[in-house]
Design a protein around this motif. Structure first.
Motif, PDB file in Angstrom:
ATOM      1  N   SER A   1       0.838  -1.203   0.000  1.00 39.55           N
ATOM      2  CA  SER A   1       0.000   0.000   0.000  1.00 39.55           C
ATOM      3  C   SER A   1       0.875   1.255   0.000  1.00 39.55           C
ATOM      4  CB  SER A   1      -0.909  -0.004   1.223  1.00 39.55           C
ATOM      5  OG  SER A   1      -0.132  -0.003   2.405  1.00 39.55           O
ATOM      6  N   GLU A   2       0.277   2.355  -0.434  1.00 41.22           N
ATOM      7  CA  GLU A   2       1.005   3.617  -0.449  1.00 41.22           C
ATOM      8  C   GLU A   2       1.178   4.133   0.974  1.00 41.22           C
ATOM      9  OE1 GLU A   2      -0.093   6.644  -3.159  1.00 41.22           O
ATOM     10  OE2 GLU A   2      -0.677   5.221  -4.717  1.00 41.22           O
ATOM     11  N   CYS A   3       2.272   4.835   1.205  1.00 37.87           N
ATOM     12  CA  CYS A   3       2.531   5.421   2.519  1.00 37.87           C
ATOM     13  C   CYS A   3       1.588   6.601   2.743  1.00 37.87           C
ATOM     14  CB  CYS A   3       3.981   5.896   2.613  1.00 37.87           C
ATOM     15  SG  CYS A   3       5.170   4.561   2.460  1.00 37.87           S
ATOM     16  N   GLN A   4       0.904   6.627   3.867  1.00 35.93           N
ATOM     17  CA  GLN A   4      -0.015   7.710   4.191  1.00 35.93           C
ATOM     18  C   GLN A   4       0.623   8.741   5.126  1.00 35.93           C
ATOM     19  OE1 GLN A   4      -3.012   7.927   2.674  1.00 35.93           O
ATOM     20  NE2 GLN A   4      -2.387   6.108   1.557  1.00 35.93           N
ATOM     21  N   PHE A   5       1.802   8.429   5.658  1.00 38.69           N
ATOM     22  CA  PHE A   5       2.495   9.347   6.568  1.00 38.69           C
ATOM     23  C   PHE A   5       3.993   9.117   6.410  1.00 38.69           C
ATOM     24  CE2 PHE A   5       1.025   5.557   8.728  1.00 38.69           C
ATOM     25  CZ  PHE A   5       2.186   5.044   9.269  1.00 38.69           C
ATOM     26  N   ALA A   6       4.784  10.049   6.899  1.00 32.29           N
ATOM     27  CA  ALA A   6       6.242   9.975   6.745  1.00 32.29           C
ATOM     28  C   ALA A   6       6.819   8.815   7.551  1.00 32.29           C
ATOM     29  CB  ALA A   6       6.878  11.283   7.202  1.00 32.29           C
TER      30      ALA A   6
END
Length: 86
Positions: free
Chosen positions: A34-39
């Motif tokens: 999944s894509e990163c939603q936070f750093a």
């Protein structure tokens, strides 16, 4: 800061685009996560007290054991890996 220099495994990249990780005699499937939603950052622990930051996470991956290859190496047929259903 020093990092351990050694080879843990090998990435196998097939013409189809499929990627596998070989660690010793074991194969693992690598799929896009999944894509990163936070750093997030990746770090490497060296010894018991040294941490080196390697950089930000831009993509994730999901690594799972290659069950079909594992069963084949154990001498089990393809029918056993599919739950005996045909």
């Amino acid at each position: 800061t020093r990092l351990c220099v050694h080879t843990t495994g090998k990435l196998l990249i097939y013409k189809s685009g499929r990627v596998k990780l070989q660690l010793g005699d074991h194969l693992f499937n690598i799929d896009q996560g999944s894509e990163c939603q936070f750093a997030q950052d990746v770090g490497c622990v060296v010894g018991s007290s040294e941490l080196t930051f390697l950089g930000p996470v831009q993509k994730r991956m999901v690594i799972t054991p290659d069950i079909e290859t594992a069963f084949a190496n154990m001498g089990m047929d393809n029918n056993a890996t599919k739950g005996g259903m045909e």
